[in-house]
Design a protein around this motif. Structure first.
Motif, PDB file in Angstrom:
ATOM      1  N   ALA A 172      34.794  28.530 -44.789  1.00  0.00           N
ATOM      2  CA  ALA A 172      34.469  29.558 -43.811  1.00  0.00           C
ATOM      3  C   ALA A 172      32.991  29.529 -43.428  1.00  0.00           C
ATOM      4  O   ALA A 172      32.627  29.708 -42.267  1.00  0.00           O
ATOM      5  N   THR A 173      32.129  29.293 -44.407  1.00  0.00           N
ATOM      6  CA  THR A 173      30.682  29.273 -44.151  1.00  0.00           C
ATOM      7  C   THR A 173      30.118  27.861 -44.039  1.00  0.00           C
ATOM      8  O   THR A 173      28.974  27.696 -43.617  1.00  0.00           O
ATOM      9  N   GLU A 174      30.913  26.868 -44.446  1.00  0.00           N
ATOM     10  CA  GLU A 174      30.484  25.460 -44.484  1.00  0.00           C
ATOM     11  C   GLU A 174      29.304  25.262 -45.428  1.00  0.00           C
ATOM     12  O   GLU A 174      28.458  24.388 -45.238  1.00  0.00           O
ATOM     13  N   ILE A 175      29.275  26.076 -46.491  1.00  0.00           N
ATOM     14  CA  ILE A 175      28.219  26.006 -47.493  1.00  0.00           C
ATOM     15  C   ILE A 175      28.808  25.511 -48.814  1.00  0.00           C
ATOM     16  O   ILE A 175      29.853  25.984 -49.255  1.00  0.00           O
ATOM     17  N   ALA A 176      28.126  24.557 -49.415  1.00  0.00           N
ATOM     18  CA  ALA A 176      28.505  24.043 -50.727  1.00  0.00           C
ATOM     19  C   ALA A 176      27.638  24.686 -51.791  1.00  0.00           C
ATOM     20  O   ALA A 176      26.419  24.820 -51.616  1.00  0.00           O
ATOM     21  N   THR A 177      28.258  25.100 -52.890  1.00  0.00           N
ATOM     22  CA  THR A 177      27.526  25.605 -54.045  1.00  0.00           C
ATOM     23  C   THR A 177      27.595  24.544 -55.131  1.00  0.00           C
ATOM     24  O   THR A 177      28.683  24.137 -55.545  1.00  0.00           O
ATOM     25  N   VAL A 178      26.446  24.090 -55.569  1.00  0.00           N
ATOM     26  CA  VAL A 178      26.358  22.946 -56.474  1.00  0.00           C
ATOM     27  C   VAL A 178      25.558  23.345 -57.700  1.00  0.00           C
ATOM     28  O   VAL A 178      24.408  23.785 -57.583  1.00  0.00           O
ATOM     29  N   GLN A 179      26.164  23.210 -58.874  1.00  0.00           N
ATOM     30  CA  GLN A 179      25.415  23.483 -60.094  1.00  0.00           C
ATOM     31  C   GLN A 179      24.339  22.417 -60.292  1.00  0.00           C
ATOM     32  O   GLN A 179      24.485  21.256 -59.885  1.00  0.00           O
ATOM     33  N   ALA A 180      23.262  22.816 -60.948  1.00  0.00           N
ATOM     34  CA  ALA A 180      22.048  21.998 -60.977  1.00  0.00           C
ATOM     35  C   ALA A 180      22.213  20.683 -61.730  1.00  0.00           C
ATOM     36  O   ALA A 180      21.435  19.759 -61.529  1.00  0.00           O
TER      37      ALA A 180
END
Length: 543
Positions: A172-180
């Motif tokens: 929906a936002t085209e945002i990826a959440t990536v752990q460090a």
């Protein structure tokens, strides 16, 4: 061998009674060795060590560095155990893997290695570091050229993040959440498998996403889409007071500004949010051989390329010049088909009187795999790639004729006579159509945005395939870099911390990495970490 990828005990027995500083020091040394050999599995011996260490430290702590290290080790171990923070057992396989540096020239021994899997555990680890007064460093992929993930010196507390490597995508936002702790190959694979998405980053699959993106992050989509740091829209970070904060343009924007360009100085980032783009359906890998066998050929060819880069290189074109003892090439990735590449590159080919020597069309992940030179793409643990090398970096404008002549002379007279496995990468970084230099110079802490002064990004790399790096080897790259900088003013050039050079002192390093952003960064360091809990030898210094 691939190009380098560029971007921080206890068995005790037979303790002699305390009779004075020397005998007790011997006791602790014996105990420490025995405890390490036994992997920390003897409670009885641990109790003896604790007793021996405590009575020894009363007389030795102020006078003996070893006793201070032992005190910190015992204290940090106790604190982490109480807080239920998972750690590597000393001398275990995990300890050896996590303390083994990418650059084998720079090996350091941590006081402890935490291996958290949650943000709460990272907070507890930072709290323990502050309590014990031991310097702490996050380590994501471990590719720091200066071993700054291990602290850049002995005795630091390492927070190894690679167990935290999840990648999620919100369509929906085209945002990826990536752990460090995720590595670039894993990130690229996960995003492509989730709707064929991507963001701009480097080509080496084992590099950790956090260190790479927080300090720049150049790759074969940067001319088109910007650096990895430019894709960051949010970050979760644990600060020196062990609080966890969200950062973005609207949440803690001053911290968000500092993280994007100098992130290792202000806390431990546990996850990042990246805006993504639709991966191109077709991209084309290409190479152009350059006949740079003498200084005049280098000067002529380089002059043509820099004029083309400044004014004409298309946005869809991404490339670098790679030189070594065997050959020199333009290598790159065009975001489009082979036919589109040929049309776009023809003006340069005509000026160079050259031809495309290699071209191949791929999908996005096929091209990523091509530039890994056979490395595993989706990699996490174990990760065992190591090299022994010395490296330097530069960012420069188009080179004046006198500088270009000096650089070319050095290339032919000095570099070509060096029989080690060296290379130079000249990234086609700036120019009129570059997404990198379209970002406002004050938008992030990353320093190199000037379309006039920041045209090329360089990596100088000198390695040995076997044995130790020679003590007289450093002058080779030092001299080559000097052939550039002697003819430029200090405001025309800088250096890139993702290719860190630990031979520089702290004052010089801060200046060349951060340039005009340094005063603001130092003020923020004073605000957020005045005691320098997050420290390495080239860390930003509080005011």
């Amino acid at each position: 061998m691939p190009l380098a990828c560029a971007g921080f005990i206890d068995v005790y027995q037979g303790l002699v009674p305390y009779v004075g500083p020397r005998s007790s020091l011997i006791s602790v040394r014996i105990a420490e060795k025995l405890f390490i050999r036994a992997g920390g599995r003897s409670p009885k011996l641990k109790m003896h060590l604790s007793f021996a260490t405590s009575i020894t430290l009363v007389s030795l702590a102020a006078a003996n560095p070893l006793s201070n290290r032992l005190a910190k080790r015992a204290a940090i171990d106790d604190c982490l155990r109480t807080a239920n923070v998972p750690v590597d057992a000393p001398n275990s396989n995990d300890w050896r893997a996590d303390s083994n540096p990418f650059n084998q020239r720079l090996k350091y021994t941590p006081v402890a290695i935490a291996v958290p899997t949650t943000v709460a555990q990272v907070q507890a680890a930072v709290s323990c570091a502050a309590k014990v007064k031991v310097k702490v460093n996050p380590k994501s992929g471990g590719h720091s050229y200066a071993s700054f993930g291990l602290g850049g010196e002995d005795g630091h507390f390492v927070v190894q993040l690679d167990r935290m490597n999840a990648v999620t995508y919100d369509s929906a936002t085209e945002i990826a959440t990536v752990q460090a702790g995720a590595r670039l190959g894993r990130v690229a694979t996960a995003l492509y498998n989730n709707g064929k998405r991507a963001f701009s980053h480097g080509t080496c699959p084992g590099v950790g996403v956090a260190g790479h993106s927080l300090h720049g992050g150049f790759g074969f989509s940067s001319h088109t889409y910007g650096l990895a740091v430019d894709a960051i829209v949010g970050a979760t970070v644990v600060l020196a007071d062990s609080s966890v904060v969200e950062t973005s343009q609207t949440e803690n924007p001053h911290i968000f500004w500092a993280l994007r360009g100098a992130g290792s100085n202000f806390g431990i980032v546990t996850s990042l949010k990246f805006k993504t783009f639709a991966a191109p359906s077709q991209v084309t890998v290409f190479a152009i051989n350059l006949p740079w066998t003498n200084a005049s050929a280098i000067v002529q060819g380089w002059s043509i390329i820099q004029d083309w880069l400044k004014a004409e290189m298309p946005k869809e074109m991404n490339g670098r010049i790679l030189g070594n003892r065997m050959q020199t090439q333009i290598q790159g990735l065009y975001h489009g088909t082979q036919a589109q590449l040929r049309t776009a590159i023809q003006p340069l080919l005509t000026k160079l009187n050259a031809q495309i020597s290699q071209q191949q069309q791929y999908d996005w992940m096929g091209a990523f795999s091509y530039y890994t030179y056979g490395q595993q793409v989706d990699v996490s643990r174990p990760y065992n790639l190591v090299e022994t090398f010395y490296s330097k970096s530069l960012v420069t404008p188009a080179l004046p004729s006198n500088v270009l002549q000096n650089v070319a002379n050095y290339w032919i007279q000095k570099a070509m006579s060096n029989n080690r496995n060296w290379f130079i990468i000249i990234d086609l970084y700036g120019g009129a159509n570059s997404a990198i230099t379209k970002v406002a110079s004050n938008a992030t802490a990353y320093a190199f945005r000037d379309p006039n002064n920041h045209l090329f990004l360089y990596e100088f790399y000198d390695r040995v395939n076997f044995g130790s790096y020679p003590s007289n080897g450093f002058e080779f790259l030092d001299g080559w870099v000097k052939s550039f900088t002697d003819g430029l003013t200090t405001d025309q050039w800088g250096m890139y911390i993702n290719y860190a050079d630990p031979t520089m002192n702290r004052t010089m390093a801060q200046d060349v990495y951060y340039r005009k952003n340094l005063p603001k960064l130092r003020a923020l360091k004073t605000e957020l970490d005045p005691t320098e809990l997050f420290y390495y030898p080239q860390a930003i210094q509080p005011v």
